[in-house]
Design an enzyme around this catalytic site. Structure first.
Site, PDB file in Angstrom:
ATOM      1  N   THR A  15       1.026  -1.236   0.111  1.00 58.81           N
ATOM      2  CA  THR A  15      -0.004   0.095   0.392  1.00 58.81           C
ATOM      3  C   THR A  15       0.656   1.157   0.084  1.00 58.81           C
ATOM      4  O   THR A  15       0.275   2.055  -0.947  1.00 58.81           O
ATOM      5  CB  THR A  15      -0.713   0.112   0.914  1.00 58.81           C
ATOM      6  OG1 THR A  15      -1.433  -1.305   1.135  1.00 58.81           O
ATOM      7  CG2 THR A  15      -1.593   0.930   1.416  1.00 58.81           C
ATOM      8  N   ASP A  59       1.686  -6.777  -4.389  1.00 56.59           N
ATOM      9  CA  ASP A  59       0.890  -7.250  -3.475  1.00 56.59           C
ATOM     10  C   ASP A  59       1.758  -8.336  -2.161  1.00 56.59           C
ATOM     11  O   ASP A  59       2.196  -8.928  -2.342  1.00 56.59           O
ATOM     12  CB  ASP A  59      -0.574  -7.230  -3.381  1.00 56.59           C
ATOM     13  CG  ASP A  59      -1.439  -6.693  -2.261  1.00 56.59           C
ATOM     14  OD1 ASP A  59      -2.536  -6.303  -2.211  1.00 56.59           O
ATOM     15  OD2 ASP A  59      -1.094  -7.803  -1.274  1.00 56.59           O
ATOM     16  N   SER A  60       1.837  -8.348  -0.675  1.00 55.05           N
ATOM     17  CA  SER A  60       2.670  -8.584  -0.031  1.00 55.05           C
ATOM     18  C   SER A  60       1.705 -10.544   0.137  1.00 55.05           C
ATOM     19  O   SER A  60       2.320 -10.805   0.381  1.00 55.05           O
ATOM     20  CB  SER A  60       2.930  -8.403   1.555  1.00 55.05           C
ATOM     21  OG  SER A  60       1.408  -8.083   1.698  1.00 55.05           O
ATOM     22  N   SER A  61       0.662  -9.927  -0.681  1.00 51.52           N
ATOM     23  CA  SER A  61      -0.551 -11.505  -0.171  1.00 51.52           C
ATOM     24  C   SER A  61       0.422 -12.561  -1.614  1.00 51.52           C
ATOM     25  O   SER A  61       0.244 -13.572  -1.585  1.00 51.52           O
ATOM     26  CB  SER A  61      -1.933 -11.196  -0.459  1.00 51.52           C
ATOM     27  OG  SER A  61      -2.227 -10.514   0.031  1.00 51.52           O
ATOM     28  N   ASP A  92       0.365  -7.052   5.082  1.00 46.99           N
ATOM     29  CA  ASP A  92      -0.099  -8.340   5.166  1.00 46.99           C
ATOM     30  C   ASP A  92       0.494  -9.092   6.077  1.00 46.99           C
ATOM     31  O   ASP A  92       0.378  -9.789   6.419  1.00 46.99           O
ATOM     32  CB  ASP A  92      -1.404  -9.376   4.207  1.00 46.99           C
ATOM     33  CG  ASP A  92      -2.097  -7.489   3.695  1.00 46.99           C
ATOM     34  OD1 ASP A  92      -2.540  -6.643   4.931  1.00 46.99           O
ATOM     35  OD2 ASP A  92      -2.776  -7.560   2.503  1.00 46.99           O
ATOM     36  N   THR A 167       3.206  -9.375  14.873  1.00 44.22           N
ATOM     37  CA  THR A 167       2.313 -10.040  14.391  1.00 44.22           C
ATOM     38  C   THR A 167       1.473  -8.692  13.927  1.00 44.22           C
ATOM     39  O   THR A 167       0.713  -8.032  14.705  1.00 44.22           O
ATOM     40  CB  THR A 167       1.213 -11.431  15.823  1.00 44.22           C
ATOM     41  OG1 THR A 167       1.682 -12.114  15.988  1.00 44.22           O
ATOM     42  CG2 THR A 167      -0.026 -11.521  14.589  1.00 44.22           C
ATOM     43  N   THR A 279       0.626 -21.812  20.519  1.00 44.10           N
ATOM     44  CA  THR A 279       0.103 -21.913  21.129  1.00 44.10           C
ATOM     45  C   THR A 279      -1.153 -20.974  19.996  1.00 44.10           C
ATOM     46  O   THR A 279      -0.549 -19.949  19.564  1.00 44.10           O
ATOM     47  CB  THR A 279       0.488 -21.074  22.196  1.00 44.10           C
ATOM     48  OG1 THR A 279      -1.221 -20.944  23.120  1.00 44.10           O
ATOM     49  CG2 THR A 279       0.800 -19.661  22.317  1.00 44.10           C
ATOM     50  N   GLN A 280      -2.276 -21.474  20.018  1.00 42.55           N
ATOM     51  CA  GLN A 280      -3.319 -20.294  19.416  1.00 42.55           C
ATOM     52  C   GLN A 280      -3.266 -19.132  20.223  1.00 42.55           C
ATOM     53  O   GLN A 280      -3.415 -18.165  19.671  1.00 42.55           O
ATOM     54  CB  GLN A 280      -5.317 -20.798  19.328  1.00 42.55           C
ATOM     55  CG  GLN A 280      -4.127 -22.009  18.495  1.00 42.55           C
ATOM     56  CD  GLN A 280      -5.843 -23.225  18.058  1.00 42.55           C
ATOM     57  OE1 GLN A 280      -6.788 -22.167  18.629  1.00 42.55           O
ATOM     58  NE2 GLN A 280      -5.854 -24.539  17.916  1.00 42.55           N
ATOM     59  N   CYS A 281      -2.811 -18.968  21.182  1.00 47.18           N
ATOM     60  CA  CYS A 281      -2.672 -17.770  21.733  1.00 47.18           C
ATOM     61  C   CYS A 281      -1.866 -16.946  20.976  1.00 47.18           C
ATOM     62  O   CYS A 281      -1.155 -16.980  21.036  1.00 47.18           O
ATOM     63  CB  CYS A 281      -2.658 -17.608  23.633  1.00 47.18           C
ATOM     64  SG  CYS A 281      -3.555 -18.960  24.537  1.00 47.18           S
TER      65      CYS A 281
END
Ligand code: ASP
Length: 343
Positions: A15, A59-61, A92, A167, A279-281
């Site tokens: 962007t 695009d970073s995707s 992203d 993140t 972990t998902q946390c």
């Protein structure tokens, strides 16, 4: 000759360098040379900025390991002649990319700062200017004739983070990133304040830069959820040529204790697939063996991802798989801090 630091500014896409196509209303990449025209303030910075750009910004995707290598090689080729590097990518996948770059550079002695923005540089309310200007300033900050930062970082919205601790947490707010398990390395207010005790210290004997380019992307992320079926787990562990699984578990590293589930993972490990428990946390750490629900994972040889982020687990797994390590060495290196990524 001047004593001003030389900063390489690499635009890969995202962007920050986009404009609106008023016919379609979609954002598309534009000629990078215009980026500097959009921010004449850059001229006031006390450094020499040399811009380079991907021929076709992405695009970073669309980011992948070949682009990681391309970024690493551009920096490697210019390493001796520049004092710092600012890499612009889309936000992203910025945490994945910057984290991978952190593993690819061993014995890094110069700053590599990733940044981008939520709004295009030409937008009136853009966050691009501050992100870009402060990133360049950080990359050129020196003390006793040495760069203050000697690691791969991510700068966004007044905070400098260790890249492999970040993140992306928000698609709307300017504060798009967080680092739950490691405090910011620097904060930008009236002054630029560095938290010196948190920075990576280079090894005493000025070892030579090593660039690691063998990345193995034959991996998968398996996120657990209540009700996950045996068929799903089985089809994942039997993916042809699969080399590694990032197992996203609950809480402090917990998973179902059901024998059939554990047996499937055990079989995968036997088939030479490395499994890492993360972990998902968003914050906190895996503590293998703390609850009964993680004892079995520990017993069958699942690697402890401790407080690593999923993004960094992906990057570290690709890097360590590329090094062709034995099961034992893979576990040893994964559970150790190589670039400050794990507690
Ligand atoms: N979609 C964009 C990208 O990641 C978003 C951004 O630049 O922040 O390339």
């Amino acid at each position: 000759m001047t004593n001003r630091p030389n900063i390489l500014l690499l635009y890969t896409g995202g962007t920050i360098g986009m404009v609106k196509d008023y016919k379609t209303n979609a954002l598309k990449a534009f000629d990078f040379n215009q980026l500097l025209e959009k921010i004449p303030e850059i001229e006031q910075l006390n450094c020499n900025i040399i811009p380079v750009s991907f021929e076709k910004p992405i695009d970073s995707s669309n980011m992948n390991t070949s682009y990681y290598i391309k970024i690493a090689e551009i920096i490697e080729n210019k390493y001796q002649n520049f004092d710092g590097f600012v890499v612009l990518t889309g936000s992203d996948t910025m945490s994945y990319t910057s984290s991978a770059i952190s593993f690819m550079f061993e014995n890094l002695q110069k700053p590599v700062i990733f940044t981008g923005s939520q709004l295009p540089i030409g937008d009136l309310r853009t966050d691009a200017k501050e992100n870009l200007i402060t990133s360049i300033e950080i990359a050129s900050t020196r003390k006793n004739n040495k760069p203050v930062i000697r690691e791969v970082c991510l700068y966004f919205e007044y905070k400098l983070y260790r890249a492999n601790r970040t993140t992306k947490i928000n698609a709307e707010q300017f504060e798009a990133f967080t680092s739950m398990n490691y405090p910011p390395l620097a904060e930008s207010g009236v002054h630029l304040h560095f938290n010196n005790n948190l920075l990576l210290k280079p090894k005493k004997n000025q070892s030579k830069l090593i660039v690691r380019k063998k990345l193995d992307s034959r991996i998968v992320i398996l996120k657990l959820y209540p009700g996950i079926t045996e068929t799903v787990v089985k089809s994942i562990i039997t993916i042809p040529n699969l080399k590694g699984i990032i197992l996203e578990t609950y809480g402090s590293g917990n998973a179902p204790t059901e024998k059939r589930f554990i047996d499937l993972l055990k079989q995968a490990i036997k088939n030479d697939i490395r499994i890492v428990n993360v972990t998902q946390c968003a914050g906190g750490s895996v503590l293998m063996g703390h609850y009964e629900t993680s004892v079995a994972l520990k017993k069958i040889g699942v690697v402890n991802g401790k407080d690593i982020t999923t993004e960094t687990a992906v990057a570290k797994m690709m890097y360590l798989l590329g090094e062709n390590l034995s099961k034992k060495d893979f576990k040893y290196y994964f559970e150790q801090s190589l670039r400050g990524e794990i507690g």
